[in-house]
Design a protein around this motif. Structure first.
Motif, PDB file in Angstrom:
ATOM      1  N   HIS A   1      54.894  35.266  39.381  1.00 31.44           N
ATOM      2  CA  HIS A   1      54.146  36.495  39.118  1.00 31.44           C
ATOM      3  C   HIS A   1      54.512  37.541  40.164  1.00 31.44           C
TER       4      HIS A   1
ATOM      5  N   GLN B   1      53.435  40.587  33.631  1.00 25.99           N
ATOM      6  CA  GLN B   1      53.205  40.816  35.063  1.00 25.99           C
ATOM      7  C   GLN B   1      52.031  41.760  35.313  1.00 25.99           C
ATOM      8  N   THR B   2      50.941  41.553  34.594  1.00 21.82           N
ATOM      9  CA  THR B   2      49.746  42.384  34.777  1.00 21.82           C
ATOM     10  C   THR B   2      49.064  42.044  36.103  1.00 21.82           C
TER      11      THR B   2
ATOM     12  N   GLY C   1      53.327  40.890  39.778  1.00 23.46           N
ATOM     13  CA  GLY C   1      52.398  42.008  39.640  1.00 23.46           C
ATOM     14  C   GLY C   1      51.480  42.154  40.846  1.00 23.46           C
ATOM     15  N   GLU C   2      50.555  43.103  40.743  1.00 27.95           N
ATOM     16  CA  GLU C   2      49.638  43.416  41.840  1.00 27.95           C
ATOM     17  C   GLU C   2      48.540  42.351  41.956  1.00 27.95           C
TER      18      GLU C   2
END
Length: 316
Positions: free
Chosen positions: A258, A197-198, A260-261
Protein backbone atom coordinates in the motif's frame (compact mmCIF):
# COMPACT_ATOMS: atom_id res chain seq x y z
CA UNK A 1 5.51 -35.90 28.76
CA UNK A 2 4.39 -39.21 27.26
CA UNK A 3 3.55 -38.84 23.56
CA UNK A 4 0.41 -40.91 24.21
CA UNK A 5 -0.86 -38.48 26.85
CA UNK A 6 -4.45 -37.40 26.21
CA UNK A 7 -4.40 -33.64 25.72
CA UNK A 8 -7.54 -31.53 25.54
CA UNK A 9 -7.09 -28.18 23.78
CA UNK A 10 -9.90 -25.73 24.53
CA UNK A 11 -10.35 -23.38 21.58
CA UNK A 12 -8.58 -25.75 19.21
CA UNK A 13 -10.16 -24.15 16.13
CA UNK A 14 -8.97 -20.63 16.98
CA UNK A 15 -5.71 -18.97 15.99
CA UNK A 16 -3.83 -19.97 19.16
CA UNK A 17 -5.46 -23.34 19.72
CA UNK A 18 -4.93 -24.48 16.13
CA UNK A 19 -1.26 -23.44 16.30
CA UNK A 20 -0.84 -25.46 19.51
CA UNK A 21 -2.51 -28.45 17.86
CA UNK A 22 -0.15 -28.19 14.84
CA UNK A 23 2.91 -27.86 17.07
CA UNK A 24 1.99 -30.83 19.25
CA UNK A 25 1.19 -32.97 16.20
CA UNK A 26 4.55 -32.08 14.66
CA UNK A 27 6.28 -33.26 17.84
CA UNK A 28 4.54 -36.63 17.75
CA UNK A 29 1.62 -36.15 20.14
CA UNK A 30 -1.20 -38.23 18.68
CA UNK A 31 -3.86 -38.27 21.38
CA UNK A 32 -5.19 -34.73 20.96
CA UNK A 33 -8.84 -33.91 21.55
CA UNK A 34 -10.95 -30.80 21.16
CA UNK A 35 -14.56 -29.72 20.86
CA UNK A 36 -16.26 -27.02 18.84
CA UNK A 37 -18.55 -24.53 20.57
CA UNK A 38 -21.52 -26.38 19.07
CA UNK A 39 -20.31 -29.67 20.52
CA UNK A 40 -19.50 -28.22 23.95
CA UNK A 41 -20.45 -24.80 25.28
CA UNK A 42 -17.62 -24.04 27.70
CA UNK A 43 -19.81 -21.46 29.43
CA UNK A 44 -22.06 -24.27 30.74
CA UNK A 45 -20.57 -25.69 33.93
CA UNK A 46 -22.33 -29.04 34.05
CA UNK A 47 -21.67 -29.73 30.37
CA UNK A 48 -17.95 -29.12 30.89
CA UNK A 49 -17.88 -31.34 33.99
CA UNK A 50 -19.66 -34.15 32.15
CA UNK A 51 -17.34 -33.88 29.15
CA UNK A 52 -14.16 -34.02 31.25
CA UNK A 53 -15.50 -36.89 33.35
CA UNK A 54 -16.16 -38.84 30.16
CA UNK A 55 -12.95 -37.98 28.26
CA UNK A 56 -10.56 -38.00 31.25
CA UNK A 57 -7.74 -35.98 29.66
CA UNK A 58 -4.25 -36.06 31.20
CA UNK A 59 -3.64 -32.43 30.26
CA UNK A 60 -5.89 -29.43 29.58
CA UNK A 61 -4.63 -26.43 27.60
CA UNK A 62 -6.98 -23.46 27.84
CA UNK A 63 -6.70 -21.44 24.63
CA UNK A 64 -10.42 -20.60 24.60
CA UNK A 65 -11.56 -17.05 25.28
CA UNK A 66 -13.83 -14.28 24.12
CA UNK A 67 -11.32 -11.87 22.61
CA UNK A 68 -11.29 -8.59 20.72
CA UNK A 69 -9.73 -5.16 20.40
CA UNK A 70 -10.50 -1.86 22.13
CA UNK A 71 -13.80 -1.39 20.27
CA UNK A 72 -15.18 -4.81 21.21
CA UNK A 73 -14.04 -4.49 24.84
CA UNK A 74 -15.67 -1.08 25.14
CA UNK A 75 -18.96 -2.19 23.58
CA UNK A 76 -19.40 -5.52 25.36
CA UNK A 77 -17.86 -5.20 28.87
CA UNK A 78 -20.22 -7.70 30.52
CA UNK A 79 -19.60 -10.43 27.95
CA UNK A 80 -15.83 -9.94 28.12
CA UNK A 81 -15.91 -10.23 31.90
CA UNK A 82 -18.53 -12.91 32.45
CA UNK A 83 -18.03 -15.25 29.48
CA UNK A 84 -14.27 -15.42 29.99
CA UNK A 85 -14.72 -16.20 33.68
CA UNK A 86 -17.30 -18.87 32.85
CA UNK A 87 -15.08 -20.55 30.25
CA UNK A 88 -11.91 -20.64 32.34
CA UNK A 89 -13.54 -21.36 35.70
CA UNK A 90 -15.50 -24.29 34.28
CA UNK A 91 -12.35 -25.77 32.74
CA UNK A 92 -10.16 -25.22 35.81
CA UNK A 93 -12.74 -26.58 38.24
CA UNK A 94 -13.51 -29.60 36.04
CA UNK A 95 -9.77 -30.27 35.75
CA UNK A 96 -9.40 -30.29 39.52
CA UNK A 97 -12.47 -32.46 40.05
CA UNK A 98 -11.37 -35.03 37.45
CA UNK A 99 -7.79 -35.09 38.79
CA UNK A 100 -6.09 -33.56 35.75
CA UNK A 101 -2.46 -33.22 36.80
CA UNK A 102 -1.37 -30.58 34.26
CA UNK A 103 -3.27 -27.43 33.22
CA UNK A 104 -1.86 -24.66 31.02
CA UNK A 105 -3.83 -21.41 31.23
CA UNK A 106 -3.33 -18.73 28.59
CA UNK A 107 -3.97 -15.08 29.37
CA UNK A 108 -2.79 -11.73 28.12
CA UNK A 109 -0.35 -8.94 28.93
CA UNK A 110 -3.37 -6.72 29.70
CA UNK A 111 -3.48 -8.28 33.18
CA UNK A 112 -0.73 -5.86 34.23
CA UNK A 113 -1.38 -2.30 35.48
CA UNK A 114 -1.73 0.48 32.91
CA UNK A 115 1.24 2.46 34.17
CA UNK A 116 3.42 -0.39 35.45
CA UNK A 117 7.18 0.04 34.97
CA UNK A 118 8.53 -1.23 31.65
CA UNK A 119 9.29 -3.93 30.76
CA UNK A 120 6.44 -5.74 32.52
CA UNK A 121 7.56 -8.24 35.12
CA UNK A 122 5.34 -10.98 36.50
CA UNK A 123 5.73 -9.41 39.96
CA UNK A 124 3.77 -6.33 38.83
CA UNK A 125 0.47 -8.21 38.83
CA UNK A 126 -2.15 -6.46 41.04
CA UNK A 127 0.14 -3.57 42.02
CA UNK A 128 -1.96 -0.78 40.43
CA UNK A 129 -5.07 0.00 38.35
CA UNK A 130 -5.75 -1.52 34.93
CA UNK A 131 -6.23 0.02 31.50
CA UNK A 132 -9.96 0.97 31.41
CA UNK A 133 -10.48 -0.01 27.76
CA UNK A 134 -9.82 -3.70 28.44
CA UNK A 135 -10.16 -4.08 32.21
CA UNK A 136 -13.14 -6.44 31.86
CA UNK A 137 -11.09 -9.02 29.95
CA UNK A 138 -8.09 -8.39 32.21
CA UNK A 139 -10.02 -8.99 35.44
CA UNK A 140 -11.33 -12.28 34.10
CA UNK A 141 -7.83 -13.41 33.16
CA UNK A 142 -6.40 -12.34 36.51
CA UNK A 143 -9.04 -14.52 38.18
CA UNK A 144 -7.87 -17.45 36.04
CA UNK A 145 -4.23 -16.89 36.98
CA UNK A 146 -5.16 -16.82 40.66
CA UNK A 147 -7.34 -19.93 40.37
CA UNK A 148 -4.44 -21.88 38.88
CA UNK A 149 -2.04 -20.48 41.47
CA UNK A 150 -4.35 -21.48 44.31
CA UNK A 151 -4.67 -25.06 43.00
CA UNK A 152 -0.91 -25.21 42.62
CA UNK A 153 -0.50 -24.04 46.22
CA UNK A 154 -3.25 -26.07 47.84
CA UNK A 155 -3.16 -29.30 45.82
CA UNK A 156 0.42 -29.28 44.44
CA UNK A 157 -0.73 -29.78 40.86
CA UNK A 158 1.23 -28.55 37.84
CA UNK A 159 -1.12 -25.71 36.86
CA UNK A 160 0.73 -22.86 35.16
CA UNK A 161 -0.29 -19.58 33.51
CA UNK A 162 1.35 -18.20 30.38
CA UNK A 163 0.75 -14.53 29.58
CA UNK A 164 1.48 -13.76 25.92
CA UNK A 165 2.05 -10.35 24.47
CA UNK A 166 -0.03 -9.31 21.43
CA UNK A 167 -0.40 -12.40 19.24
CA UNK A 168 -0.90 -12.52 15.49
CA UNK A 169 -0.52 -14.99 12.66
CA UNK A 170 -2.29 -17.44 10.40
CA UNK A 171 -5.97 -18.16 11.21
CA UNK A 172 -6.28 -14.73 12.85
CA UNK A 173 -9.52 -12.72 13.05
CA UNK A 174 -9.69 -10.04 10.34
CA UNK A 175 -13.16 -8.70 11.16
CA UNK A 176 -12.75 -4.94 11.55
CA UNK A 177 -15.39 -4.80 14.30
CA UNK A 178 -13.64 -7.23 16.62
CA UNK A 179 -10.05 -7.82 15.45
CA UNK A 180 -6.83 -6.70 17.09
CA UNK A 181 -4.63 -3.97 15.65
CA UNK A 182 -2.24 -6.00 13.48
CA UNK A 183 -4.76 -8.11 11.52
CA UNK A 184 -7.05 -5.08 11.22
CA UNK A 185 -4.19 -3.13 9.62
CA UNK A 186 -3.44 -5.98 7.21
CA UNK A 187 -7.04 -6.00 6.04
CA UNK A 188 -7.32 -2.19 5.82
CA UNK A 189 -4.11 -1.79 3.84
CA UNK A 190 -4.99 -4.69 1.55
CA UNK A 191 -8.45 -3.30 0.77
CA UNK A 192 -7.02 0.19 0.21
CA UNK A 193 -4.44 -1.23 -2.19
CA UNK A 194 -7.12 -3.17 -4.07
CA UNK A 195 -9.26 -0.02 -4.26
CA UNK A 196 -6.54 2.02 -5.97
CA UNK A 197 -4.22 2.94 -3.09
CA UNK A 198 -6.89 4.89 -1.20
CA UNK A 199 -6.04 6.52 2.18
CA UNK A 200 -6.17 4.39 5.33
CA UNK A 201 -7.49 5.85 8.59
CA UNK A 202 -6.15 4.33 11.80
CA UNK A 203 -7.15 4.86 15.43
CA UNK A 204 -5.18 7.06 17.83
CA UNK A 205 -1.95 8.97 17.51
CA UNK A 206 0.33 6.13 16.45
CA UNK A 207 2.67 6.80 19.39
CA UNK A 208 1.86 3.89 21.76
CA UNK A 209 4.41 1.10 21.71
CA UNK A 210 3.45 -2.54 21.32
CA UNK A 211 5.15 -5.91 21.23
CA UNK A 212 3.99 -8.68 18.89
CA UNK A 213 4.56 -12.43 18.92
CA UNK A 214 3.88 -14.78 16.00
CA UNK A 215 1.38 -17.43 17.05
CA UNK A 216 3.64 -20.37 16.17
CA UNK A 217 6.15 -19.08 18.73
CA UNK A 218 3.36 -18.98 21.30
CA UNK A 219 2.53 -22.58 20.48
CA UNK A 220 6.16 -23.55 21.00
CA UNK A 221 6.07 -21.90 24.44
CA UNK A 222 3.01 -23.98 25.33
CA UNK A 223 4.79 -27.17 24.24
CA UNK A 224 7.79 -26.11 26.35
CA UNK A 225 5.51 -25.69 29.37
CA UNK A 226 3.92 -29.05 28.62
CA UNK A 227 7.21 -30.91 28.49
CA UNK A 228 8.72 -29.23 31.56
CA UNK A 229 7.43 -28.64 35.07
CA UNK A 230 7.95 -24.91 35.35
CA UNK A 231 9.01 -23.84 38.85
CA UNK A 232 6.69 -20.82 39.13
CA UNK A 233 2.97 -20.21 38.51
CA UNK A 234 3.16 -17.27 36.04
CA UNK A 235 5.32 -16.59 32.97
CA UNK A 236 5.38 -13.86 30.36
CA UNK A 237 5.62 -14.99 26.73
CA UNK A 238 6.91 -12.51 24.18
CA UNK A 239 9.87 -11.23 22.20
CA UNK A 240 11.09 -8.57 24.62
CA UNK A 241 11.05 -6.05 21.73
CA UNK A 242 8.48 -3.42 20.81
CA UNK A 243 7.78 -0.67 18.28
CA UNK A 244 5.36 2.23 17.84
CA UNK A 245 1.98 1.64 16.24
CA UNK A 246 3.09 4.11 13.55
CA UNK A 247 6.14 1.99 12.76
CA UNK A 248 3.94 -1.11 12.72
CA UNK A 249 1.56 0.54 10.24
CA UNK A 250 4.41 1.55 7.95
CA UNK A 251 5.89 -1.96 8.10
CA UNK A 252 2.55 -3.58 7.21
CA UNK A 253 1.87 -1.05 4.44
CA UNK A 254 5.26 -1.88 2.92
CA UNK A 255 4.70 -5.65 3.07
CA UNK A 256 1.14 -5.38 1.70
CA UNK A 257 2.19 -2.93 -1.00
CA UNK A 258 0.00 0.00 0.00
CA UNK A 259 1.46 3.34 -1.06
CA UNK A 260 -1.48 5.61 -0.20
CA UNK A 261 -1.81 8.07 2.68
CA UNK A 262 -2.07 6.98 6.33
CA UNK A 263 -4.38 9.19 8.43
CA UNK A 264 -4.31 9.06 12.23
CA UNK A 265 -7.63 9.74 13.99
CA UNK A 266 -6.41 11.23 17.27
CA UNK A 267 -10.00 11.48 18.54
CA UNK A 268 -9.95 7.71 19.03
CA UNK A 269 -8.30 6.17 22.15
CA UNK A 270 -4.70 4.99 22.17
CA UNK A 271 -5.00 2.48 25.00
CA UNK A 272 -2.01 1.75 27.22
CA UNK A 273 1.05 3.85 26.33
CA UNK A 274 3.39 0.87 26.33
CA UNK A 275 3.19 -2.87 26.99
CA UNK A 276 6.61 -4.48 26.73
CA UNK A 277 7.06 -7.86 28.37
CA UNK A 278 10.00 -8.89 30.48
CA UNK A 279 10.54 -12.43 29.22
CA UNK A 280 13.70 -13.17 31.19
CA UNK A 281 12.05 -15.88 33.32
CA UNK A 282 11.24 -17.98 30.24
CA UNK A 283 14.61 -17.18 28.64
CA UNK A 284 16.36 -18.42 31.78
CA UNK A 285 14.49 -21.72 31.49
CA UNK A 286 15.48 -22.15 27.83
CA UNK A 287 12.58 -20.86 25.70
CA UNK A 288 12.98 -18.01 23.20
CA UNK A 289 10.95 -16.82 20.19
CA UNK A 290 12.21 -17.74 16.70
CA UNK A 291 10.17 -15.63 14.24
CA UNK A 292 10.89 -11.90 13.91
CA UNK A 293 8.14 -9.37 13.20
CA UNK A 294 8.62 -8.73 9.47
CA UNK A 295 8.88 -12.44 8.73
CA UNK A 296 5.75 -13.10 10.78
CA UNK A 297 3.77 -10.36 9.03
CA UNK A 298 4.83 -11.71 5.65
CA UNK A 299 3.62 -15.20 6.64
CA UNK A 300 0.35 -13.78 7.95
CA UNK A 301 -0.33 -11.64 4.87
CA UNK A 302 0.43 -14.57 2.58
CA UNK A 303 -2.05 -16.73 4.50
CA UNK A 304 -4.64 -13.91 4.43
CA UNK A 305 -4.48 -13.52 0.67
CA UNK A 306 -4.54 -17.28 0.07
CA UNK A 307 -7.60 -17.74 2.30
CA UNK A 308 -9.37 -14.45 1.70
CA UNK A 309 -12.63 -16.06 0.57
CA UNK A 310 -12.70 -18.49 3.47
CA UNK A 311 -11.66 -16.30 6.40
CA UNK A 312 -14.62 -15.74 8.67
CA UNK A 313 -16.29 -12.34 8.26
CA UNK A 314 -13.83 -11.14 5.64
CA UNK A 315 -15.58 -9.72 2.60
CA UNK A 316 -13.55 -7.92 -0.03
Amino acid sequence: MNKDAKIYIAGHKGMVGSAIWRSLSAKGYQNLIGSTSKELDLREQQDVRDYMAQEKPDVIIDAAAKVGGILANNNFPYQFLMENMQIQNNLIDAALKTNVEKFIFLGSSCIYPKFAPQPLKEDYLLTDSLEPTNEWYAIAKIAGVKACQSIRKQFDKDYVSLMPTNLYGTHDNFDLNSSHVLPAMIRKFHEAKENGQTPVTLWGSGTPMREFLFVDDMADAVVFALENRLPDYLYNIGTGKDLTIKDLAETIAKIVGHTGEIIWDSEKPDGTPRKLMDVSKMHDLGWKHQIELEQGIEKTYKWFTENINDVKKVTI
